[in-house]
Design a protein around this motif. Structure first.
Motif, PDB file in Angstrom:
ATOM      1  N   THR A 151       9.007   6.638  -6.446  1.00 20.95           N
ATOM      2  CA  THR A 151      10.415   6.516  -6.096  1.00 20.95           C
ATOM      3  C   THR A 151      10.656   5.162  -5.429  1.00 20.95           C
ATOM      4  O   THR A 151       9.878   4.732  -4.589  1.00 20.95           O
ATOM      5  N   GLU A 152      11.732   4.511  -5.820  1.00 22.77           N
ATOM      6  CA  GLU A 152      12.075   3.197  -5.246  1.00 22.77           C
ATOM      7  C   GLU A 152      12.454   3.336  -3.784  1.00 22.77           C
ATOM      8  O   GLU A 152      13.092   4.322  -3.423  1.00 22.77           O
ATOM      9  N   PRO A 153      12.100   2.429  -2.939  1.00 23.33           N
ATOM     10  CA  PRO A 153      11.271   1.250  -3.221  1.00 23.33           C
ATOM     11  C   PRO A 153       9.801   1.638  -3.268  1.00 23.33           C
ATOM     12  O   PRO A 153       9.286   2.297  -2.365  1.00 23.33           O
ATOM     13  N   CYS A 154       9.142   1.260  -4.360  1.00 27.13           N
ATOM     14  CA  CYS A 154       7.727   1.595  -4.560  1.00 27.13           C
ATOM     15  C   CYS A 154       6.841   0.615  -3.802  1.00 27.13           C
ATOM     16  O   CYS A 154       7.025  -0.597  -3.892  1.00 27.13           O
ATOM     17  N   VAL A 155       5.901   1.147  -3.071  1.00 26.80           N
ATOM     18  CA  VAL A 155       4.922   0.329  -2.372  1.00 26.80           C
ATOM     19  C   VAL A 155       3.722   0.100  -3.282  1.00 26.80           C
ATOM     20  O   VAL A 155       3.087  -0.946  -3.243  1.00 26.80           O
ATOM     21  N   LEU A 156       3.439   1.088  -4.126  1.00 25.75           N
ATOM     22  CA  LEU A 156       2.284   1.040  -5.019  1.00 25.75           C
ATOM     23  C   LEU A 156       2.750   0.940  -6.468  1.00 25.75           C
ATOM     24  O   LEU A 156       3.815   1.440  -6.818  1.00 25.75           O
ATOM     25  N   ASN A 157       1.924   0.313  -7.300  1.00 29.40           N
ATOM     26  CA  ASN A 157       2.255   0.300  -8.722  1.00 29.40           C
ATOM     27  C   ASN A 157       1.843   1.648  -9.339  1.00 29.40           C
ATOM     28  O   ASN A 157       1.263   2.499  -8.662  1.00 29.40           O
ATOM     29  N   ALA A 158       2.132   1.839 -10.616  1.00 28.38           N
ATOM     30  CA  ALA A 158       1.872   3.129 -11.266  1.00 28.38           C
ATOM     31  C   ALA A 158       0.386   3.484 -11.257  1.00 28.38           C
ATOM     32  O   ALA A 158       0.026   4.638 -10.995  1.00 28.38           O
TER      33      ALA A 158
END
Length: 109
Positions: A75-82
């Motif tokens: 969920t935005e804002p994402c701290v981690l990539n997928a």
């Protein structure tokens, strides 16, 4: 001058997130990989008790909790990539001794 060797061992499963297909070495500097590993490991350790509580309170399956946690991390804002998010929930499942299936129903290409 000697190259810095971290006292923390980064698991191969995490290092693989930084290895480009056809290569054997991570594409990012070791210091960056180490920093991001520590963040992801801390996140997994932090999520584990919350996930166990969520399963108990909501009466849902372990896989449902894993998927919800993954979606929460994306969920935005994402701290981690997928890829990091997937690693975190897989590590969380490992900490909880939950079976790991996968996220193919959740992760959209």
């Amino acid at each position: 001058m000697n190259e810095y060797t971290p006292s923390i061992e980064i698991p191969p499963s995490f290092l693989q997130l930084y290895v480009v297909p056809g290569r054997t070495k991570p594409s990012a500097p070791l210091s960056q990989v180490l920093t991001e590993y520590e963040l992801c490991e801390d996140m997994a350790q932090m999520l584990a008790p919350t996930a166990a509580d969520m399963q108990f309170k909501l009466g849902v399956t372990e896989q449902d909790v894993i998927e919800r946690c993954y979606l929460g991390l994306r969920t935005e804002p994402c701290v981690l990539n997928a890829a990091q998010s997937a690693w975190v929930v897989q590590r969380m499942a490992e900490i909880l001794s939950w079976p790991w299936q996968n996220l193919e129903n959740v992760v959209k290409a």
